[in-house]
Scaffold this motif. Sequence first.
Motif: not given
Length: 416
Positions: A33-47
């Motif tokens: 399956c070549d369906l991809f949901l690109i998830d913009g990564p959150p900054f690793s700066n807290g909860s």
Amino acid sequence: MLNLPKKKYFMQANLINKNLLLNNYYLLNNKICDLFLIDGPPFSNGSFHIGHILNKTIKNILINTFYYNNIILLSNNGSDCHGLPIEQLNNIDKFFFLNCRNFVCKNIKLQKKNLNNFFFLNKYYSYNTMEPKYESLQYKFFNYLLIKNIINTEKIPILWCFKCSSSLSYSEIVYKKINSSSFYIKIKFDIYYIIIWTTTLWSLINNQAIFFTKNILYIIYKTKNNYLIFSKKIFYKLLKILKLNGKIFSFLKGIYFFFKKYNLFFKKIMIFFKKKNILINNYYIDNNIGSGFIHCSPSNGIEDYDLFYNKNNIVNFYNKKYIIIYLKLFSKINLFYFSKILYKFLKKRNIFLKIEKIIHNFMFCWRHKKPIFYYLSKKIFLNLNFFYKKKKKKNILLNLIKKINFFAKIFIKKFI
């Protein structure tokens, strides 16, 4: 719908019994399956906050919708480990780089723990941007573009927020109407004085030109002490605002001012930077307000920057050695507070003609609701005006963009 590449993958021995996972691609009914949901990564700066939860929930709904229709959608989760949001929270100057990495690692674990509290189908991070393989790949790409002369550096005014200590995009600013002061100031021009008008007093120290319009008529008006020059179109309005007493001495056609020099009150600054102030033609001056002359600070305004005749010769006086050597007191002062100092300086020299209140739109940071301004800075650009297979790369990309369908309903209907 994105025009995804169509590629056949061959089955390997006993693959059906293997967790349906190979090289980060999901398999379904012996097909990849070549369906991809690109998830913009959150900054690793807290909860995680409510914004992260909303983002993940919306994407999880889409993943579930595909899953219940026998299609597996890969959500490419990640963690962004670079940028000001991380650097600003790391207050330890010693071993700054290592401390940033240590800070990020702790927050990746924290965010993983936060994510595990939700029943998402795809809830584990698959990558982070500080992985050596990720950074090395970016480095290789950048060097390739640099060698091919596709990367250019250029000085351009950017939107800057003091509170964020970072630049902002145009989508991150809001406009509000403010009641601010506008200043009518006289500038020495030969034996006369040009009247200029501005609402940003602090930018006067960066003045590098004055705008005029070549097609209009200007008046030389004789008062008791001075000869003042301003636009004929606003003659009666200006007499009323400035409360001038005198008579018309002569007239000048705007074309006379082409590249003429004038003397600014900050003469030492000009000499230090080997700068010469000149007058430049500008067709876009609003002759219903002001004086027919506009103060030009190309390092603090995008319109001034675009119309300035020599982009390479623009100097940002706030960012140079002059402030450190001669004006140490101003080196750490916010530019908006700098206006108060300039006001006292100009008033003492009897340069002000009038200060008038005006209501106009001004830019504010959408996060902190604080005023922002343009600041000259070096930026890196991709030059797309090169040829690939006898076609300009820019045109190739524009044609590909036209083929992208951005309607989510059509995308879902095609696969469900």
